[in-house]
Design an enzyme around this catalytic site. Structure first.
Site, PDB file in Angstrom:
ATOM      1  N   GLU A 171     -11.761  -3.367  -2.994  1.00  0.00           N
ATOM      2  CA  GLU A 171     -10.541  -2.339  -3.508  1.00  0.00           C
ATOM      3  C   GLU A 171     -10.582  -2.702  -5.021  1.00  0.00           C
ATOM      4  OE1 GLU A 171      -7.166  -2.851  -0.799  1.00  0.00           O
ATOM      5  OE2 GLU A 171      -8.798  -4.109   0.155  1.00  0.00           O
ATOM      6  N   HIS A 200      -9.569   2.394   0.219  1.00  0.00           N
ATOM      7  CA  HIS A 200      -9.501   1.521   1.284  1.00  0.00           C
ATOM      8  C   HIS A 200     -10.620   1.399   2.164  1.00  0.00           C
ATOM      9  CE1 HIS A 200      -8.000  -2.215   3.275  1.00  0.00           C
ATOM     10  NE2 HIS A 200      -6.827  -2.286   2.743  1.00  0.00           N
ATOM     11  N   HIS A 228       0.765  -1.274   0.115  1.00  0.00           N
ATOM     12  CA  HIS A 228      -0.129   0.039  -0.004  1.00  0.00           C
ATOM     13  C   HIS A 228       0.935   1.372  -0.225  1.00  0.00           C
ATOM     14  CE1 HIS A 228      -3.624  -2.493   0.101  1.00  0.00           C
ATOM     15  NE2 HIS A 228      -3.775  -2.494   1.432  1.00  0.00           N
TER      16      HIS A 228
END
Ligand code: GLA
Length: 383
Positions: free
Chosen positions: A347, A213, A140
């Protein structure tokens, strides 16, 4: 530039009741209202930089709160079939808990959503090393990804509730090459549709994979798990992972497996058959696509509240994550521990570890090109 932005924003305001100090007790600060269904209030500051909370509201009374810290959606308040309003996403009601460790609640993720194996990749003859922030892998966007930076915000210009966020990620930031100019626009439509449009340009070839997210619990009650939610995913295949959750490079049919959500299935019906680290769904689905526009990726239905969430995207993939790492260590604003599998994430994305998987659709953005991605989350009721 930032000053100009703020003056312009203030120029759009017809009711300005905000005090000028950096007030961290956000509940005592009345919001500025604008003509566009967008308002903002001060939400504290980080190292002297003010952070705001923006409120997008539509005629139905649906409200989405977004902060320019991390571009985080802090709440998405809709009515259930009884007419009771509550937030269908996990979040906090003040800035401070977002500055503590939390698992990316509601945030914009970048420069690269999900994992890059061994925190390394190459583009041509250039080799790049990223921070390994998830075992030996990069997750991420790194130690300080786009979820942990302050975004600048344009003044609202539309007649619909929206905000446009900008961030300039510098060449070398978190190990990624190229100055990357990123724009993310959130719009709340009359149909309870939250649209997220991502654009980016670079001055050096770089991987880009942006997502949001948000953790959804359609019951609006974080004490409930999401195991009873019915999920349909428009995907005939998915990308299997190794024990460190790195895609193996295979694309495997879901047919006859617990990964098959081509027809509606409750999350809990087969979740225990999905073994691994730590078990449960945390996989990228390869979406069935007809073209390049917005197409349905998934539909989630909670029979108790009657809420339905539809996800449409231009992306080829979607990470279906069932909150397997939620363990009660994060306490939400009502004092409730956020327990195992009390939320799920949808996502939209390119496939994890694409920079090291040449057979996957490329995630490399070249100078002169524009990265563009759209996702819409629409909430409705089934009575
Ligand atoms: C993503 C990943 C998960 C986990 C969460 C954050 O959805 O796929 O493995 O890392 O983020 O906790």
């Amino acid at each position: 530039m930032k000053f100009i932005t703020q003056v312009l924003f203030a120029g759009c305001i017809f009711t300005a009741m905000l005090s000028c100090n950096n007030n961290t007790k956000n509940e005592t600060v009345e919001a500025e209202k604008t003509t566009s269904g967008t308002s903002r209030k001060e939400w504290g500051n980080i190292e002297g930089q003010p952070v705001y909370l923006y409120t997008l509201s539509n005629a139905k009374g649906t409200v989405v709160n977004i902060t320019n810290y991390g571009g985080i959606v802090t709440s998405f308040v809709t009515k259930d079939k009884q007419g009771v309003a509550s937030s269908i996403v996990l979040g906090f009601d003040s800035l401070a808990p977002y500055l503590q460790k939390h698992p990316y609640f509601g945030a914009i993720i970048g420069r690269y959503g999900n994992r890059i194996g061994d925190a390394k990749f190459s583009i041509g003859k250039e080799h790049y090393t990223l921070a390994a922030n998830n075992g030996k892998n990069a997750l991420h966007g790194g130690l300080k990804g786009f979820d942990k930076v302050i975004w600048s915000v344009d003044p609202p210009v539309d007649s619909v509730p929206s905000i446009t966020l900008h961030y300039m990620s510098k060449d070398g930031e978190e190990g990624y090459p190229g100055n990357l100019n990123v724009t993310v626009k959130y719009t709340l439509g009359d149909n309870d549709d939250l649209s997220i449009v991502y654009d980016a340009t670079t001055d050096k070839a770089t991987p880009v994979n942006l997502t949001n997210h948000s953790y959804f619990n359609l019951s609006g009650d974080v004490k409930e798990t999401i195991l009873g939610h019915e999920v349909q995913i428009n995907a005939n295949s998915y990308t299997p992972v190794d024990t460190t959750l790195i895609t193996t490079g295979e694309i495997t049919s879901v047919k006859g497996t617990p990964f098959d959500f081509t027809t509606p299935q409750t999350v809990g019906s087969r979740i225990d058959a999905v073994t691994g680290n730590p078990g449960g769904y945390d996989h990228n689905y390869v979406l069935n696509r007809q073209g390049t526009g917005l197409e349905t990726a998934a539909t989630v239905y909670d029979p108790v509240s009657g809420r339905v969430l539809e996800v449409k995207t231009t992306e080829p993939g979607m990470q279906f994550y069932t909150g397997n790492f939620l363990d009660g260590s994060v306490i939400n604003h009502t004092g409730t521990p956020v327990n195992f599998r009390t939320a799920l994430c949808l996502e939209t994305q390119h496939f994890p570890d694409s920079p090291n998987k040449p057979a996957f659709p490329t995630t490399i953005l070249q100078p002169g090109e524009t990265y563009h991605s759209e996702t819409v989350y629409t909430v409705s009721l089934r009575k």
